[in-house]
Write a protein that holds these residues in place. Structure first.
Motif, PDB file in Angstrom:
ATOM      1  N   LYS A  72     -26.554  53.828 -12.475  1.00 48.95           N
ATOM      2  CA  LYS A  72     -26.379  53.528 -11.079  1.00 48.95           C
ATOM      3  C   LYS A  72     -27.404  52.570 -10.543  1.00 48.95           C
ATOM      4  CE  LYS A  72     -24.333  58.171 -10.176  1.00 48.95           C
ATOM      5  NZ  LYS A  72     -24.549  59.269  -9.512  1.00 48.95           N
ATOM      6  N   GLY A 111     -26.689  48.997 -11.487  1.00 46.66           N
ATOM      7  CA  GLY A 111     -25.352  48.652 -11.017  1.00 46.66           C
ATOM      8  C   GLY A 111     -24.263  48.651 -12.055  1.00 46.66           C
ATOM      9  N   CYS A 112     -24.536  49.172 -12.950  1.00 48.26           N
ATOM     10  CA  CYS A 112     -23.191  49.500 -13.994  1.00 48.26           C
ATOM     11  C   CYS A 112     -22.437  50.459 -13.655  1.00 48.26           C
ATOM     12  CB  CYS A 112     -23.803  49.618 -15.421  1.00 48.26           C
ATOM     13  SG  CYS A 112     -24.880  48.550 -16.139  1.00 48.26           S
ATOM     14  N   ALA A 132     -20.959  52.574 -10.028  1.00 46.62           N
ATOM     15  CA  ALA A 132     -21.265  52.518  -8.560  1.00 46.62           C
ATOM     16  C   ALA A 132     -21.867  53.952  -7.974  1.00 46.62           C
ATOM     17  CB  ALA A 132     -19.760  52.397  -8.129  1.00 46.62           C
ATOM     18  N   THR A 133     -22.505  53.586  -6.846  1.00 51.67           N
ATOM     19  CA  THR A 133     -23.117  54.687  -6.368  1.00 51.67           C
ATOM     20  C   THR A 133     -23.327  54.450  -4.849  1.00 51.67           C
ATOM     21  OG1 THR A 133     -25.195  56.137  -6.304  1.00 51.67           O
ATOM     22  CG2 THR A 133     -25.648  53.966  -6.914  1.00 51.67           C
ATOM     23  N   THR A 134     -23.308  55.482  -3.934  1.00 55.89           N
ATOM     24  CA  THR A 134     -23.501  55.419  -2.503  1.00 55.89           C
ATOM     25  C   THR A 134     -24.992  55.952  -2.068  1.00 55.89           C
ATOM     26  OG1 THR A 134     -22.184  57.475  -2.156  1.00 55.89           O
ATOM     27  CG2 THR A 134     -20.940  55.176  -2.057  1.00 55.89           C
ATOM     28  N   VAL A 152     -29.768  52.995  -4.471  1.00 51.65           N
ATOM     29  CA  VAL A 152     -29.538  51.398  -3.863  1.00 51.65           C
ATOM     30  C   VAL A 152     -30.767  50.728  -3.668  1.00 51.65           C
ATOM     31  CG1 VAL A 152     -28.473  50.141  -2.250  1.00 51.65           C
ATOM     32  CG2 VAL A 152     -27.203  52.208  -3.172  1.00 51.65           C
ATOM     33  N   LYS A 212     -32.905  49.513  -6.612  1.00 52.17           N
ATOM     34  CA  LYS A 212     -32.073  48.313  -7.513  1.00 52.17           C
ATOM     35  C   LYS A 212     -33.112  47.124  -7.520  1.00 52.17           C
ATOM     36  CE  LYS A 212     -27.195  49.453  -7.080  1.00 52.17           C
ATOM     37  NZ  LYS A 212     -26.022  49.106  -6.989  1.00 52.17           N
ATOM     38  N   ASN A 253     -26.095  43.730 -17.214  1.00 54.88           N
ATOM     39  CA  ASN A 253     -25.086  43.423 -16.818  1.00 54.88           C
ATOM     40  C   ASN A 253     -24.686  41.946 -17.322  1.00 54.88           C
ATOM     41  OD1 ASN A 253     -23.631  45.270 -14.514  1.00 54.88           O
ATOM     42  ND2 ASN A 253     -25.943  45.228 -14.282  1.00 54.88           N
TER      43      ASN A 253
END
Length: 208
Positions: free
Chosen positions: A13, A16-17, A19-21, A26, A29, A40
């Motif tokens: 997560k 970025g592989c 998705a997360t909220t 976030v 990252k 990626n």
């Protein structure tokens, strides 16, 4: 818990592989930007150096996430991992589940500070912790629980005997009515009713 809260999934997560909220993830990252770029970016033929860089990034990312975590779920023996040292230095409480089948010495494994709160949860009537040796067997080859008498009382029962505070849930919340009747008759005098008599599993379904 499962996969969604696993360390591997959390790393994916943050990179970025996946998705997360989650706002905190976030926010991490940018600190783990290199790992995200590596995971990626397609490598048709990764070199030995590429693999070493990837392993190094994953390890440092795992340690960072474990250190920043609010809570870490692990086994007692795995809590000795070097990756958890920084987290253990700042933790304020230890919760041990299934404490009815844990030895007293096992409960001391995650301790680094006497001021940390210890909370145990479990069933004192379940089978005690097995302490077996491959060098001690019955005639047919079954291993012997040689220390069964020493662990006749679980740590939960010992805590109750010496007067430490405890709370008993007087209800059975996991098994459908009828499936637990014999156990209540034999072992569980303090359980007064079944929660499953009041709430059926369907009560927890919600339509979108």
């Amino acid at each position: 818990m499962g996969w969604d809260c696993s360390l591997v999934n959390t790393i994916l997560k943050v990179s970025g592989c996946v998705a997360t909220t989650n706002i905190r993830l976030v926010g991490f990252k940018h600190k783990l930007k290199l790992l995200g770029e590596i995971l990626n970016t397609p490598f048709p033929e990764p070199t030995e150096m590429d693999w070493e860089l990837l392993k190094s990034c994953i390890k440092s990312s795992a340690i960072f996430l474990l250190t920043e975590a609010d809570a870490v779920f692990t086994t007692l023996i795995a809590s000795t991992s070097k990756w958890l040292r920084d987290f253990l230095d700042r933790m304020r409480a230890i919760f041990i589940d299934e404490a009815g089948c844990v030895t007293e010495t096992d409960t001391l494994i995650p301790y680094k500070d006497n001021h940390v709160h210890l909370i145990k949860a479990g069933d004192p009537e379940q089978l005690g912790p097995p302490c077996m040796s491959a060098n001690m067997k019955y005639g047919m080859g079954r291993r012997v629980n040689a220390l069964s008498e020493q662990h006749r009382l679980s740590t939960l029962e010992r805590f109750r005997e010496i007067g430490l505070p405890y709370w008993i849930i007087p209800e059975q919340c996991r098994i459908e009515p009828g499936g637990f009747d014999m156990q209540i008759e034999l072992l569980y005098d303090e359980i007064r009713y079944h929660r499953t008599d009041i709430l059926s599993p369907e009560a927890f379904w919600f339509e979108k």
